[in-house]
Design a protein around this motif. Sequence first.
Motif, PDB file in Angstrom:
ATOM      1  N   ARG A  57       0.862  -1.187   0.000  1.00  0.00           N
ATOM      2  CA  ARG A  57       0.000   0.000   0.000  1.00  0.00           C
ATOM      3  C   ARG A  57       0.892   1.229   0.000  1.00  0.00           C
ATOM      4  O   ARG A  57       1.950   1.260   0.630  1.00  0.00           O
ATOM      5  CB  ARG A  57      -0.960  -0.007   1.172  1.00  0.00           C
TER       6      ARG A  57
ATOM      7  N   TYR B 263      -2.199   0.743  -4.312  1.00  0.00           N
ATOM      8  CA  TYR B 263      -1.309  -0.413  -4.166  1.00  0.00           C
ATOM      9  C   TYR B 263      -0.390  -0.515  -5.374  1.00  0.00           C
ATOM     10  O   TYR B 263      -0.810  -0.251  -6.505  1.00  0.00           O
ATOM     11  CB  TYR B 263      -2.121  -1.703  -4.042  1.00  0.00           C
TER      12      TYR B 263
ATOM     13  N   ALA C 140      -6.181   2.357   3.737  1.00  0.00           N
ATOM     14  CA  ALA C 140      -5.983   1.029   3.158  1.00  0.00           C
ATOM     15  C   ALA C 140      -5.089   0.218   4.084  1.00  0.00           C
ATOM     16  O   ALA C 140      -4.193   0.761   4.728  1.00  0.00           O
ATOM     17  CB  ALA C 140      -5.341   1.139   1.772  1.00  0.00           C
ATOM     18  N   HIS C 141      -5.344  -1.065   4.125  1.00  0.00           N
ATOM     19  CA  HIS C 141      -4.559  -1.990   4.941  1.00  0.00           C
ATOM     20  C   HIS C 141      -3.876  -3.009   4.035  1.00  0.00           C
ATOM     21  O   HIS C 141      -4.231  -3.141   2.862  1.00  0.00           O
ATOM     22  CB  HIS C 141      -5.467  -2.688   5.961  1.00  0.00           C
ATOM     23  N   ASP C 142      -2.909  -3.717   4.601  1.00  0.00           N
ATOM     24  CA  ASP C 142      -2.197  -4.737   3.830  1.00  0.00           C
ATOM     25  C   ASP C 142      -3.158  -5.791   3.295  1.00  0.00           C
ATOM     26  O   ASP C 142      -4.154  -6.120   3.953  1.00  0.00           O
ATOM     27  CB  ASP C 142      -1.152  -5.440   4.704  1.00  0.00           C
ATOM     28  N   PHE C 143      -2.838  -6.326   2.120  1.00  0.00           N
ATOM     29  CA  PHE C 143      -3.594  -7.439   1.570  1.00  0.00           C
ATOM     30  C   PHE C 143      -3.294  -8.686   2.392  1.00  0.00           C
ATOM     31  O   PHE C 143      -2.151  -8.929   2.781  1.00  0.00           O
ATOM     32  CB  PHE C 143      -3.212  -7.673   0.104  1.00  0.00           C
TER      33      PHE C 143
ATOM     34  N   GLY D 230      -7.902  -6.812   0.371  1.00  0.00           N
ATOM     35  CA  GLY D 230      -7.426  -5.632   1.081  1.00  0.00           C
ATOM     36  C   GLY D 230      -8.595  -4.900   1.694  1.00  0.00           C
ATOM     37  O   GLY D 230      -9.619  -4.681   1.035  1.00  0.00           O
TER      38      GLY D 230
ATOM     39  N   TYR E 135     -13.881  -4.754   1.470  1.00  0.00           N
ATOM     40  CA  TYR E 135     -12.749  -5.545   1.000  1.00  0.00           C
ATOM     41  C   TYR E 135     -12.703  -5.501  -0.522  1.00  0.00           C
ATOM     42  O   TYR E 135     -13.733  -5.666  -1.174  1.00  0.00           O
ATOM     43  CB  TYR E 135     -12.883  -6.996   1.464  1.00  0.00           C
TER      44      TYR E 135
END
Length: 159
Positions: free
Chosen positions: A104, A113, A129-132, A137, A147
Amino acid sequence: VRVGDRWGYIDDKGVAVIQPRFQSAGDFQEGLAAVRLEGRLGYIDKRGTMLIQPRFHVAGDFSAGLAVVADRFGERFYFIDRHGKRAFDAAFDAAGDFSDGLARVYQGDRWGYIGPTGEVVIEPVFRDAHDFRGGLGLVTTGDTWGYIDRTGTFIWKSR
């Protein structure tokens, strides 16, 4: 482990394998760990050999052969390879570690991303945003959380 004011590493039997000499010490990822000496971060291998000299103020974990770093606080983030060389030209206002093959990145006022060659995979359109993980994600557009898949398409959204 910490002994006094210094950090080192032990094996699973509690035997010191890297003597405590660091101001801070991260977890090993892909055989390298970020450590702090004299206020700067660099990377060691599992023998304690300094492979990437301490020169960063921010240093993430290695994943997909890359780590996110920043030379100084307030400067742009970029990615290095296992030799400490810049992996690609792009730099970002903020960035996270690679997870599930994507990292991200924050540009302007939005998150998106990138892939391991620095190419934008999902445009920076998200407020957060958060890590996949597991191919998904967690992101927000502001009033909606949900998501997304690797194409940036929502597969589930809050109402």
